[in-house]
Design a protein around this motif. Sequence first.
Motif, PDB file in Angstrom:
ATOM      1  N   LEU A 173       5.557  -1.855  -8.546  1.00 31.32           N
ATOM      2  CA  LEU A 173       4.680  -1.601  -7.397  1.00 31.32           C
ATOM      3  C   LEU A 173       5.500  -1.128  -6.198  1.00 31.32           C
ATOM      4  O   LEU A 173       5.133  -0.155  -5.528  1.00 31.32           O
ATOM      5  CB  LEU A 173       3.926  -2.886  -7.045  1.00 31.32           C
ATOM      6  CG  LEU A 173       3.164  -2.885  -5.709  1.00 31.32           C
ATOM      7  CD1 LEU A 173       2.035  -1.867  -5.729  1.00 31.32           C
ATOM      8  CD2 LEU A 173       2.615  -4.278  -5.416  1.00 31.32           C
ATOM      9  N   LEU A 174       6.619  -1.808  -5.933  1.00 29.28           N
ATOM     10  CA  LEU A 174       7.428  -1.475  -4.764  1.00 29.28           C
ATOM     11  C   LEU A 174       8.194  -0.168  -4.952  1.00 29.28           C
ATOM     12  O   LEU A 174       8.615   0.448  -3.972  1.00 29.28           O
ATOM     13  CB  LEU A 174       8.385  -2.629  -4.452  1.00 29.28           C
ATOM     14  CG  LEU A 174       7.667  -3.922  -4.019  1.00 29.28           C
ATOM     15  CD1 LEU A 174       8.660  -5.069  -3.881  1.00 29.28           C
ATOM     16  CD2 LEU A 174       6.901  -3.710  -2.714  1.00 29.28           C
ATOM     17  N   SER A 175       8.344   0.277  -6.187  1.00 31.05           N
ATOM     18  CA  SER A 175       8.940   1.607  -6.412  1.00 31.05           C
ATOM     19  C   SER A 175       7.937   2.699  -6.051  1.00 31.05           C
ATOM     20  O   SER A 175       8.317   3.799  -5.659  1.00 31.05           O
ATOM     21  CB  SER A 175       9.388   1.755  -7.867  1.00 31.05           C
ATOM     22  OG  SER A 175       8.260   1.870  -8.743  1.00 31.05           O
ATOM     23  N   ILE A 176       6.642   2.367  -6.171  1.00 27.64           N
ATOM     24  CA  ILE A 176       5.582   3.315  -5.799  1.00 27.64           C
ATOM     25  C   ILE A 176       5.427   3.335  -4.280  1.00 27.64           C
ATOM     26  O   ILE A 176       5.312   4.380  -3.666  1.00 27.64           O
ATOM     27  CB  ILE A 176       4.245   2.924  -6.469  1.00 27.64           C
ATOM     28  CG1 ILE A 176       4.372   3.005  -7.994  1.00 27.64           C
ATOM     29  CG2 ILE A 176       3.106   3.814  -5.986  1.00 27.64           C
ATOM     30  CD1 ILE A 176       3.203   2.394  -8.740  1.00 27.64           C
ATOM     31  N   ASN A 177       5.418   2.154  -3.684  1.00 29.58           N
ATOM     32  CA  ASN A 177       5.309   2.030  -2.221  1.00 29.58           C
ATOM     33  C   ASN A 177       6.202   0.891  -1.760  1.00 29.58           C
ATOM     34  O   ASN A 177       5.802  -0.271  -1.804  1.00 29.58           O
ATOM     35  CB  ASN A 177       3.860   1.772  -1.802  1.00 29.58           C
ATOM     36  CG  ASN A 177       3.708   1.624  -0.292  1.00 29.58           C
ATOM     37  OD1 ASN A 177       4.672   1.819   0.463  1.00 29.58           O
ATOM     38  ND2 ASN A 177       2.521   1.284   0.162  1.00 29.58           N
ATOM     39  N   PRO A 178       7.408   1.207  -1.288  1.00 28.11           N
ATOM     40  CA  PRO A 178       8.358   0.172  -0.876  1.00 28.11           C
ATOM     41  C   PRO A 178       7.880  -0.671   0.306  1.00 28.11           C
ATOM     42  O   PRO A 178       8.447  -1.728   0.566  1.00 28.11           O
ATOM     43  CB  PRO A 178       9.614   0.974  -0.491  1.00 28.11           C
ATOM     44  CG  PRO A 178       9.467   2.281  -1.190  1.00 28.11           C
ATOM     45  CD  PRO A 178       8.000   2.558  -1.211  1.00 28.11           C
ATOM     46  N   GLU A 179       6.838  -0.207   1.011  1.00 27.42           N
ATOM     47  CA  GLU A 179       6.344  -0.935   2.174  1.00 27.42           C
ATOM     48  C   GLU A 179       5.000  -1.602   1.924  1.00 27.42           C
ATOM     49  O   GLU A 179       4.274  -1.921   2.860  1.00 27.42           O
ATOM     50  CB  GLU A 179       6.270   0.002   3.383  1.00 27.42           C
ATOM     51  CG  GLU A 179       7.635   0.501   3.822  1.00 27.42           C
ATOM     52  CD  GLU A 179       7.590   1.212   5.158  1.00 27.42           C
ATOM     53  OE1 GLU A 179       6.477   1.530   5.623  1.00 27.42           O
ATOM     54  OE2 GLU A 179       8.659   1.458   5.740  1.00 27.42           O
ATOM     55  N   ASN A 180       4.671  -1.817   0.660  1.00 27.96           N
ATOM     56  CA  ASN A 180       3.447  -2.542   0.325  1.00 27.96           C
ATOM     57  C   ASN A 180       3.676  -4.021   0.658  1.00 27.96           C
ATOM     58  O   ASN A 180       4.344  -4.745  -0.080  1.00 27.96           O
ATOM     59  CB  ASN A 180       3.118  -2.372  -1.164  1.00 27.96           C
ATOM     60  CG  ASN A 180       1.794  -2.983  -1.545  1.00 27.96           C
ATOM     61  OD1 ASN A 180       1.538  -4.151  -1.278  1.00 27.96           O
ATOM     62  ND2 ASN A 180       0.934  -2.189  -2.172  1.00 27.96           N
ATOM     63  N   THR A 181       3.144  -4.457   1.794  1.00 27.57           N
ATOM     64  CA  THR A 181       3.466  -5.802   2.286  1.00 27.57           C
ATOM     65  C   THR A 181       2.919  -6.909   1.394  1.00 27.57           C
ATOM     66  O   THR A 181       3.543  -7.969   1.271  1.00 27.57           O
ATOM     67  CB  THR A 181       2.941  -5.994   3.715  1.00 27.57           C
ATOM     68  OG1 THR A 181       1.573  -5.581   3.790  1.00 27.57           O
ATOM     69  CG2 THR A 181       3.768  -5.185   4.706  1.00 27.57           C
ATOM     70  N   ASP A 182       1.768  -6.659   0.761  1.00 27.39           N
ATOM     71  CA  ASP A 182       1.244  -7.669  -0.167  1.00 27.39           C
ATOM     72  C   ASP A 182       2.205  -7.838  -1.342  1.00 27.39           C
ATOM     73  O   ASP A 182       2.462  -8.961  -1.793  1.00 27.39           O
ATOM     74  CB  ASP A 182      -0.141  -7.261  -0.671  1.00 27.39           C
ATOM     75  CG  ASP A 182      -1.204  -7.392   0.395  1.00 27.39           C
ATOM     76  OD1 ASP A 182      -1.022  -8.211   1.318  1.00 27.39           O
ATOM     77  OD2 ASP A 182      -2.217  -6.676   0.315  1.00 27.39           O
TER      78      ASP A 182
END
Length: 532
Positions: A427-436
């Motif tokens: 998930l964080l490779s897709i969006n490193p700033e996904n706070t959840d």
Amino acid sequence: MKLLRITFLLLLSVTVLSTSFAQNGTPAAPQKSVEELKADLQAVQEKADQEVAKVAAKNEKYKAKGKTDKVQPEVASAKTLKELGDAYTALATSEETPEEQVDEYIEQAKASYLKIKEVEEEKGSVYQEVFNPEAPANVLKGGQSSYDVLYNHFFQAGANAFNENDYQAALENLERAFNVKPEDTTAGKYAFYAAATVAGEASDEEAIAAQEKTVELINKLKALDFVDPNMYYQELTFVSKKAAPYEEEISSKQYDIKEAKGNIEKLNKELEQATERADYYGKGAGKRYRGSAQKAAENKKAAADAKAQLEEEKAKLAKLESDVKAAQEKANEVYAQALEVAKQGLEVMPEDETLNAQVVSYYARLDRLDDAIGSIESQLAAKPKDEMLNFNLAVLYDQSAEKAREDGDMAKSQEYFDKAAAQYDNLLSINPENTDGLYNASALYYNRATVYNRELNDLPRSASGSFKDKAKATELEGKIAEMTAKAEPLATKAKDVKPDEAKYWELLARIYTLTKKYDEAEAALKKADELR
């Protein structure tokens, strides 16, 4: 899931019936009173009865002569049946007709028109005038067949009411239009929309009837193979509401269960202490002191009282847990029903994101985590970069790891823990700033670190305070360090992305405390308190 709300206008796609429309410059005839319309109906009915009687008499003669092949349906002529249908239509659409009689007149008009099919073929002039708006006679009248006049009146009335937000009136008239043309999904769809809105605004006393009407219309539309996701969304709304009382009961009694367990723990200590004191003064060293017999008796009574209260609390706890179990079973019945509704929707709309999400949600509520995981994995195959799907799958892996740990299956717990960690990484490779994702991933490692920390604290110690099993202690300390080293940067980044969110600072404070960074922990906790 929010209740369905209709915010768009119902577009009129039918020919509008106008009582003031004049042909060839001729003024429209004045509208007749109900009494005049009833007189017209009676005259036509008498004519129809006479025609039926003539047909019946001819049929008796044919039967007597054995000429059964000439026996005709005992109905009036097509022309008279049209006149009869028109007379009932006039009464059904008259503003003076009492509301309670409208549906009866609609049924009579509809029946009269449909009987024409028994006595005249489709190419017949009367048949065409009644059912074909493009027939020459109907084109001259504005392009409405007799059957359309009946349908359009109620469709238009329903559409007008719908656009004026009078959903009860819209429902009544659109349902009538749908009854006239039960294959017409436009009237059915908007009748459903109106019914759903009425149900959403209804009082508790009226809600059940309104919901039943909505579901009745939904089922009719389904039978016509009509597809609208709102039908399934609305059914899910109704079904899920049934679980609310059980969830409220569970929530309330869970608090009582916690209180009862606290009381039991407290009473166990009181019983233990009173028993020890009674033994001390009655049998042990305290027996030599003055008044020991009285103190022994007092403590014996205190022990008996504590034991009695303890039994009461245990019985209370057993009853509460039984009630919660029963309520959960009832809630699960509702969730199983909701799951089936969502799955039915997916059969006709397999790509619908809302229904897919609901299926996963109800699998999870029913503790069918493997099914929930399978559903999301299937969706991810088509949408591998979807953030929400990746996040939800990670959460389910996380929950499965915790459930396996509670069940004592440590191998399975570790398997799902590793899957959760990998999924959060994805998930964080897709969006490193996904706070959840940052928060949950950090919490995943932090929670595992606390498990190791509890195990460390439970290890036996020597008199000097050092661990007896130094190798095990070193192993656990290494695991704690490994987990917190992964948790801290994730929580830090979540805090950096959303510095005004208290929960990120609070998680950091917990991690700092576990790693004995007490100054940093105090500062982070202070910041969290400021943001609350």
